[in-house]
Enzyme design. Structure first.
Site, PDB file in Angstrom:
ATOM      1  N   GLU A   4     -20.231 -40.505 -24.971  1.00  0.00           N
ATOM      2  CA  GLU A   4     -20.635 -41.409 -24.119  1.00  0.00           C
ATOM      3  C   GLU A   4     -19.969 -42.513 -23.874  1.00  0.00           C
ATOM      4  OE1 GLU A   4     -24.340 -42.804 -26.215  1.00  0.00           O
ATOM      5  OE2 GLU A   4     -24.350 -40.804 -27.339  1.00  0.00           O
ATOM      6  N   ASP A  81     -26.527 -48.827 -18.532  1.00  0.00           N
ATOM      7  CA  ASP A  81     -26.875 -49.033 -19.860  1.00  0.00           C
ATOM      8  C   ASP A  81     -26.555 -50.590 -19.961  1.00  0.00           C
ATOM      9  OD1 ASP A  81     -27.860 -49.029 -22.637  1.00  0.00           O
ATOM     10  OD2 ASP A  81     -26.349 -47.657 -23.163  1.00  0.00           O
ATOM     11  N   GLU A  86     -22.572 -46.018 -17.492  1.00  0.00           N
ATOM     12  CA  GLU A  86     -22.359 -45.134 -18.625  1.00  0.00           C
ATOM     13  C   GLU A  86     -22.328 -43.831 -17.942  1.00  0.00           C
ATOM     14  OE1 GLU A  86     -23.945 -46.298 -22.152  1.00  0.00           O
ATOM     15  OE2 GLU A  86     -23.903 -44.369 -23.200  1.00  0.00           O
ATOM     16  N   THR A  89     -20.951 -37.059 -21.130  1.00  0.00           N
ATOM     17  CA  THR A  89     -20.581 -35.662 -20.825  1.00  0.00           C
ATOM     18  C   THR A  89     -21.719 -34.749 -21.238  1.00  0.00           C
ATOM     19  OG1 THR A  89     -19.649 -35.130 -23.104  1.00  0.00           O
ATOM     20  CG2 THR A  89     -18.124 -36.327 -21.484  1.00  0.00           C
ATOM     21  N   ARG A 237     -27.890 -34.696 -34.768  1.00  0.00           N
ATOM     22  CA  ARG A 237     -26.761 -35.136 -33.860  1.00  0.00           C
ATOM     23  C   ARG A 237     -26.069 -36.218 -34.825  1.00  0.00           C
ATOM     24  NH1 ARG A 237     -26.885 -39.639 -29.358  1.00  0.00           N
ATOM     25  NH2 ARG A 237     -28.710 -40.295 -30.434  1.00  0.00           N
TER      26      ARG A 237
END
Lengths: 496, 74
Positions: A4, A81, A86, A89, A237
């Site tokens: 990101e 953001d 931003e 992917t 994650r």
């Protein structure tokens, strides 16, 4: 895995504020459909340590949702953001695909900014930078995301009552010391942390604590946001916020590759060397402020090691792990080989990496300029060069100019980068998402990483969960897409 | 083992000299000149980007740096 990237925007010579500019950029790129972001599916305040931290859940109107978010046919999310555009992917399986996708993001935002300028008064300029701070104490992120098993995540983050022993001993020293080959370099220091002529990392000046769920205040080295964007019973994650925005493909490759391998070792409980640092936050800053790499860091057990020596321990463990692992991919083997070479060059002659590692490339460029002009490190031209290194502009961006002159090492092909402008990776669930956006855009109303919500005209919306990031690949659903003509047919086939 | 590996290189260089091609020394000089040319071009590009043609590049650089202002993110 995925990246990101929050981009910096400037609007020289105009009154266009950064928030308006960010909205304009995000909404100037091809919108495949009126698909909003499904904020209901998010859990940003769940903490890995087993509690919920304070914060406000995002509530936006449908109209605002569509202004903030532009979901792309390649499976990526392009959005506003704070005061930054931003680019996240899509989920990638391969390391080099992640690098190529990140570069595709640079091209998408360049095209979006160009179109945004065309919508403004003639002469209005919008410039985009891929860096992490404005050198005035404001930082913005370049985050990495890695899918790991639930068990590995709990090894890193035990329940709140227990100290994160595994993290401190076996993982945190890797994240702190990896900056010696992942840093993007910066002239000077900021955020009131002392002074230095040149430092390794863009972000080190901003970290204040070891663990935390937030990213904007009391910035932690390790983010504890427990938001898997996948089946909580199987996956987590790891949201990594300690990295720099990399211009160099090679640096990005090594950053993503070494981290992915170390996290696989966490999954297999294969990290056995205790390298706990006595003062991790201070060590992170100190490494960055010592680009000569000679600084000895105090370990909790009283030993003193340089960041290079710490990385050497990780490299040797990874080399043995990959060697003993029959199923290691070619990419993983390449990463380990390059990791070893880079550590050797950093030990022998860091400038030998002036085509590969961002902070070294920039240092070489600045030193050469300083030598030619006979100027000191305080000269503002060096600070300007530092910023221009990150300018996403083929004619003025210093990294891009070095690339055009063949002065930096490429890792991915132009073909692969351009492929990701309009195609998702085929080996993750991003393929299913991207193909749905491409084929049935008007039937989808909302999306998140792990779900798509369809409106097929019935009484209820139909939510399709995507709990496994490794499912929904071309190999699995490619034939189904070929056979169906409508979203209704697709949903009927996949539910069968 | 090392000397064995080097022998073919030596032979090649000798063959080149015999055939009238550039000697190793000439090759090094040529390569050095190419690098110098490349770096000179790079220097010119950087001077151009940094507006070195302007009267006060330092002041211009300071203005540029001062105007680069962002809001925190993440």
């Amino acid at each position: 895995m995925g990246i990101e990237q929050e981009y910096a925007v400037t609007t020289p010579g105009t009154n266009l504020d950064l928030i308006r500019a960010s909205y304009l950029i995000v909404n100037s790129f091809d919108r495949v459909a009126e698909v909003g972001w499904d904020y209901k599916a998010e859990t940003p305040f769940l903490d890995a340590r087993g509690f919920t931290s304070e914060g406000e859940t995002v509530r936006v109107s449908r109209a605002d949702n569509l202004k903030i978010n532009n979901l792309l046919v390649n499976g990526a999310r392009f959005y506003v953001d704070h005061a930054h555009p931003e680019f996240s992917t899509a989920e990638c399986l391969k390391i080099k695909d992640t690098v190529a996708f990140d570069r595709a993001g640079e091209r998408i935002i360049t095209l979006a900014a160009k179109r945004a300028m065309e919508r403004l008064e003639p002469g209005t300029k919008i410039e985009i930078y891929k860096n992490n701070s404005d050198r005035k104490g404001n930082s913005y992120g370049s985050h990495e995301n890695y899918l790991i098993s639930k068990e590995a995540y709990h090894r890193i983050f035990p329940p709140s009552s227990s100290p994160p022993v595994y993290l401190l001993k076996y993982l945190l020293p890797f994240f702190i010391s990896r900056q010696i080959f992942t840093g993007a370099g910066k002239v000077g220091a900021e955020n009131g942390v002392g002074s230095v002529k040149y430092q390794i990392s863009q972000r080190a000046d901003f970290f204040e604590t070891i663990l935390g769920a937030h990213t904007t205040t009391k910035r932690p080295l390790i983010n504890t946001r427990d938001e898997p964007h996948a089946d909580r019973e199987r996956f987590r994650r790891l949201h990594v916020i300690i990295g720099d925005a990399n211009m160099s493909e090679y640096t990005n490759f090594l950053k993503l590759g070494t981290t992915a391998i170390v996290l696989k070792m966490v999954e297999d409980d294969a990290l056995s060397e205790d390298l706990e640092l006595a003062e991790p936050v201070k060590a992170n800053l100190a490494i960055s402020h010592h680009p000569d790499l000679k600084l000895k860091l105090s370990l909790a057990d009283g030993r003193k090691l340089t960041p290079l020596e710490i990385q050497q321990v990780y490299y040797e463990q990874a080399r043995d792990y990959i060697k003993g692992k029959g199923k290691a991919t070619l990419e993983e083997r390449e990463v380990v080989a390059e990791w070893g070479k880079v550590l050797k060059k950093l030990a022998d002659d860091p400038l030998a990496l002036r085509s590969e590692i961002d902070w070294v490339i920039k240092l070489w460029l600045l030193d050469r300029y300083r030598g030619r002009k006979g100027i000191s490190w305080e000269d503002p031209r060096l600070r300007k060069m530092d910023l221009l290194y990150h300018l996403i502009d083929e004619k003025r961006g210093l990294y891009f100019l070095l690339e055009q002159e063949g002065e930096v090492r490429r890792v991915v092909s132009e073909e692969r980068i351009n492929h990701f402008l309009s195609h998702s990776p085929e080996d993750t669930r991003a393929y299913f998402r991207g193909e749905c956006f491409r084929r049935f855009p008007s039937d989808i109303v909302e999306a998140n990483w792990d779900s798509l919500t369809f409106d097929l005209g019935g009484e209820k919306l139909i939510k399709v969960p995507l709990p496994d990031p490794t499912k929904g690949t071309r190999a699995e659903v490619g034939d189904i897409f070929k056979k169906v003509k409508t979203a209704k047919e697709l949903l009927s086939k996949i539910s069968a | 083992m090392g000397s064995k590996e080097k022998q073919p290189e030596k032979r090649k260089s000798k063959e080149k000299e015999e055939k009238g091609g550039p000697t190793p020394k000439e090759e090094v000089i040529k390569r050095g000149e190419e690098i110098e040319k490349r770096l000179k071009k790079l220097d010119e590009i950087i001077d151009d980007v940094l507006s070195e043609a302007e009267e006060n590049p330092e002041e211009e650089a300071q203005r540029f740096v001062d105007s680069f202002k962002q809001e925190g993110g993440e």
